[in-house]
Design an enzyme around this catalytic site. Structure first.
Site, PDB file in Angstrom:
ATOM      1  N   VAL A   1       0.820  -1.210   0.000  1.00  0.00           N
ATOM      2  CA  VAL A   1       0.000   0.000   0.000  1.00  0.00           C
ATOM      3  C   VAL A   1       0.858   1.267   0.000  1.00  0.00           C
ATOM      4  O   VAL A   1       2.052   1.228   0.257  1.00  0.00           O
ATOM      5  CB  VAL A   1      -0.963   0.012   1.208  1.00  0.00           C
ATOM      6  CG1 VAL A   1      -1.890  -1.181   1.149  1.00  0.00           C
ATOM      7  CG2 VAL A   1      -0.189  -0.002   2.529  1.00  0.00           C
ATOM      8  N   GLU A   2       0.200   2.405  -0.281  1.00  0.00           N
ATOM      9  CA  GLU A   2       0.834   3.725  -0.359  1.00  0.00           C
ATOM     10  C   GLU A   2       2.028   3.723  -1.302  1.00  0.00           C
ATOM     11  O   GLU A   2       3.080   4.304  -1.027  1.00  0.00           O
ATOM     12  CB  GLU A   2       1.240   4.220   1.035  1.00  0.00           C
ATOM     13  CG  GLU A   2       0.059   4.601   1.907  1.00  0.00           C
ATOM     14  CD  GLU A   2       0.457   5.298   3.186  1.00  0.00           C
ATOM     15  OE1 GLU A   2       1.646   5.648   3.345  1.00  0.00           O
ATOM     16  OE2 GLU A   2      -0.425   5.500   4.040  1.00  0.00           O
ATOM     17  N   GLY A   3       1.858   3.085  -2.456  1.00  0.00           N
ATOM     18  CA  GLY A   3       2.927   2.973  -3.436  1.00  0.00           C
ATOM     19  C   GLY A   3       3.644   1.653  -3.272  1.00  0.00           C
ATOM     20  O   GLY A   3       4.426   1.482  -2.345  1.00  0.00           O
TER      21      GLY A   3
END
Length: 809
Positions: free
Chosen positions: A497-499
């Site tokens: 997640v988040e990149g």
């Protein structure tokens, strides 16, 4: 003076001027003086002056330099410059650079690093950690949460709302806690040591989401309405960005909003008809207000002349007709509230846009600016907290668990893995402290946040694997007493997640770092895009010649460092860490040189050479990780007990830097340039190794004994000793076993046998019988046996207990 001496002086002067990054005018006047001295002693003649004039005059006369050098190069640069999308440009414009820029530029100022203030908790923040955070930790059973009810209990949810856990970032004037980034990190570290579901639930609303977006960009009306309700827990927020068609490429979201007139609450108003399909949205199943990212279009030009306005963020109550929300994903048996949401022809007024219609099309900028802060806090802190608790737990287990008539922690194979966990815990805590400290100083460190997210989630994943290897069967048998399995299962979530980490490493860290941190690249790009030709030429000329001097200087510095072994470089301290500062400075110069040569040789192709970019990013990242470790050591007062930990952390990063450089040179597309670079960087070959066996041994033993370094490593984690806290019980078990070891030795000596460390209660009886130990020592052995048995025990179940409830007959 003869010509040989003059030439030696000339070469020395050239090297010195390049090393100190002298200006063009300083170069010119210095060589005029040198030529004058040569003429005075009659060692040079008119030819030397003519050659100097041919070189110096075009460089120093602006009109000539502009016309014959800078202008042609500007035209060439504009042709070969890689195309940059609007989302890439907005990502570059977002955030700030900090000490990462110093590391990238080849000459880090270590005194500057150590002068940054050490982050500290306010009395209010400390009270929150000691009070509500400890209390909610005591309320949560991870097994009950993850296996039995697949959620936090209603009592925990209410406690989180009542005590404003979702309002750590919200300002006090709206009823929030307004905690520092450092305090948020400490809260999340303590929570994740107990339950990753708990930490994720608290972390997300305080990271990239409606609360932060409203505070930064919302209208006064939006702030006054929503922020108090969010602070009290009357509203549960989520933010929907990812869609089935746009994951890592978030800028490609297909979700749309069309500006039009329609009825809303019985009135015809100007608004947006929204359609979306989102997934992986944390808190979506229970959210009452949905932050939504979509591409806004104005085909009838109702608010301006632009048709495609771009990515926009709006805040939508989830009870509006057309919204489908409530279903859940089930991410790797870690059941935090996460799920999909869809919207079909959902009409809302334009003032639902965060910031009002003036912020239409500004959503991507808003998101990347907030992400540059949030990405440095939530996932890195969750990872660091988990590994800190894991390090203490695994160290305790290694002392308590015996095989072959000795603690398993004395086996060198175990020591190797245990040292990695301890060393990683040290550097991870150092990175979260330094990064959140930067945020509290007003920075929005976009490159540092990417470094922190990638490396700390990767270190968490490798550490949990090491911990599972050490625990063996104890780790794989799930149940109420297993403190590793859910972390092991859920490790890929943080990585994803988040990149996604592959994207973060190969494209973001260096892709943004090279442009943001380099002293001249961004200026050159901006000049190349400047439509004012005169201004563009002046700006490009200034940046270009600064860049040339910078590049020559870094080659000079790299050669000097390589052939002197960096031993003449300055260091802020003259102790065990001196060599670390010298080598980090050396590698910083190497990175600056490698970056410039890679960009010169590959040009726009460097953007597509992701593995080259990734290795350059690895160098920058490990420079930062090592710097954070050294700053932590200094901020802690340079305690001698911590030398093994800081040595492991820095030497691991130095070795990783060396390996990244070797792999980069092995794969550099121009082999002649690669040979030159290898000669400059490694003229005597590579020499750094991983942390030694001796350092591994020291770190491993540190984790298995009571000492101040171990206490500092676990500082802030939930280790309260009660029956409901597995880690508190494990710490008590460690104390019990250490306390009983001397009595155990006495009985063994008295019996003349090397006994196994088992059945200590029976051994206590035997020891009393032969009068080898006292009553008190007998009690130590009995207590240690109880703790030992609990520590090594695993859970088991009746068969029907493992069947999902709805399938039971």
């Amino acid at each position: 003076m003869d010509i040989t001496i003059w030439l030696i002086i000339a070469i020395s002067l050239t090297w010195f001027m390049t090393y100190v990054r002298a200006s063009l005018s300083s170069y010119t006047f210095s060589f005029i003086a040198l030529l004058a001295i040569g003429s005075f002693f009659d060692v040079i003649g008119i030819v030397s002056w003519l050659l100097f004039a041919v070189i110096a005059l075009p460089l120093n006369i602006d009109s000539i330099r502009h016309q014959f050098i800078s202008m042609p190069l500007l035209s060439l640069f504009q042709k070969i410059m890689p195309q940059m999308s609007s989302t890439e440009q907005e990502a570059l414009d977002a955030g700030t650079t900090w000490f990462d820029a110093d590391l990238f530029r080849g000459n880090p100022d270590w005194k500057k690093l150590h002068n940054f203030p050490k982050p500290r908790l306010s009395s209010e923040e400390q009270s929150f950690l000691d009070g509500p955070v400890d209390e909610v930790c005591s309320m949560v059973s991870d097994w009950h949460t993850t296996h039995e009810i697949a959620d936090l209990s209603p009592e925990v949810w209410q406690y989180l709302k009542d005590n404003k856990f979702f309002a750590m970032i919200i300002k006090k004037k709206y009823g929030g806690l307004e905690f520092s980034a450092y305090a948020q990190s400490r809260v999340l570290q303590k929570l994740t040591g107990v339950s990753s579901v708990l930490a994720s639930t608290v972390g997300v609303p305080n990271s990239l989401g409606p609360g932060e977006l409203l505070q930064e960009y919302g209208t006064k009306e939006q702030q006054d309405y929503y922020l108090p309700r969010l602070a009290k827990g009357d509203e549960i927020p989520c933010f929907a960005l990812t869609s089935p068609e746009a994951g890592s490429d978030a800028g490609a979201i297909p979700d749309t909003g069309i500006i039009c007139y329609d009825d809303f609450d019985g009135e015809k108003v100007l608004g947006m008809r929204l359609n979306w399909d989102k997934r992986y949205i944390t808190l979506a199943p229970i959210a009452t207000v949905l932050g939504l990212a979509f591409k806004l279009q104005d085909p009838e030009h109702l608010i301006g002349e632009t048709t495609d306005l771009g990515i926009t963020c709006a805040l939508i109550p989830t009870n509006i007709k057309g919204i489908d929300i409530g279903r859940r994903h089930f991410p790797l048996n870690v059941p935090f509230q996460n799920g999909p949401t869809q919207g079909k022809d959902v009409f809302v007024p334009l003032d639902y846009i965060i910031g009002g219609k003036e912020m239409a099309g500004q959503g991507w900028r808003m998101l990347v600016e907030c992400l540059s802060v949030g990405r440095a806090i939530t996932l890195p802190s969750n990872s660091a907290g988990g590994v800190k608790t894991m390090a203490l737990a695994t160290g305790a287990y290694c002392r308590i668990r015996h095989q072959f008539k000795m603690p398993i922690g004395k086996m060198e194979g175990i020591e190797e893995a245990l040292a990695r966990i301890g060393g990683n815990a040290y550097v991870m805590d150092a990175v979260t402290t330094m990064s959140t400290g930067a945020i509290d100083l007003g920075e929005k460190p976009s490159v540092i946040s990417a470094i922190s997210k990638y490396h700390l989630t990767e270190k968490m994943r490798s550490s949990i694997i090491d911990a599972m290897d050490i625990h063996g069967g104890k780790g794989i048998c799930m149940g109420p007493n297993n403190y590793l399995a859910r972390g092991y299962q859920g490790a890929p979530i943080a990585v994803t997640v988040e990149g996604a980490n592959i994207l973060t490493r190969s494209m973001i860290i260096y892709g943004q770092g090279a442009i943001r941190c380099h002293p001249y690249i961004l200026a050159e790009l901006q000049a190349a895009n400047n439509e004012d030709k005169v201004q563009a030429l002046n700006e490009f000329d200034h940046a270009l010649f600064g860049h040339v001097g910078f590049s020559i200087s870094n080659i000079s510095r790299s050669l000097w460092c390589s052939f002197t072994g960096s031993h003449f470089l300055s260091s802020p301290f003259n102790d065990q860490t001196k060599r670390y500062y010298q080598l980090l400075t050396r590698f910083s110069s190497n990175l600056a040189m490698l970056s410039d040569i890679a960009m010169l040789v590959m040009g726009s192709d460097l953007k597509r050479k992701e593995r080259i970019s990734a290795r350059l990013g690895d160098i920058l990242s490990h420079l930062y990780l090592a710097s954070a470790s050294l700053k932590r050591f200094n901020d802690d007062g340079r305690p001698s007990d911590d030398i093994p930990l800081v040595s492991w952390a820095v030497e691991d990063s130095l070795y990783s830097i060396q390996q990244a450089m070797i792999e980069l040179l092995d794969n550099f597309p121009n082999r002649w340039v690669a040979r030159f670079l290898r000669f400059v960087i490694f003229p005597m070959g590579s020499w750094l190794t991983k942390p030694s066996d001796d350092i591994d041994h020291q770190v491993a033993q540190l984790l298995q004994n009571r000492n101040s370094a171990r206490t500092r490593l676990g500082k802030g984690q939930y280790l309260t000793r009660n029956e409901s806290n597995l880690f508190g019980k494990l710490e008590q078990a460690l104390d019990d076993v250490i306390q009983a070891e001397e009595a155990f030795k006495k009985v063994c000596i008295a019996l003349g046998k090397n006994l196994a460390f088992t059945q200590l209660d029976k051994l206590a009886e035997k020891g009393l019988e032969i009068k080898a130990i006292s009553e008190t020592e007998s009690e130590y052995l009995i207590k240690a046996e109880k703790s030992r048995r609990w520590t090594i025990a695993v859970d088991d179940f009746a068969s029907d207990e493992l069947i999902a409830a709805k399938y039971k007959t």
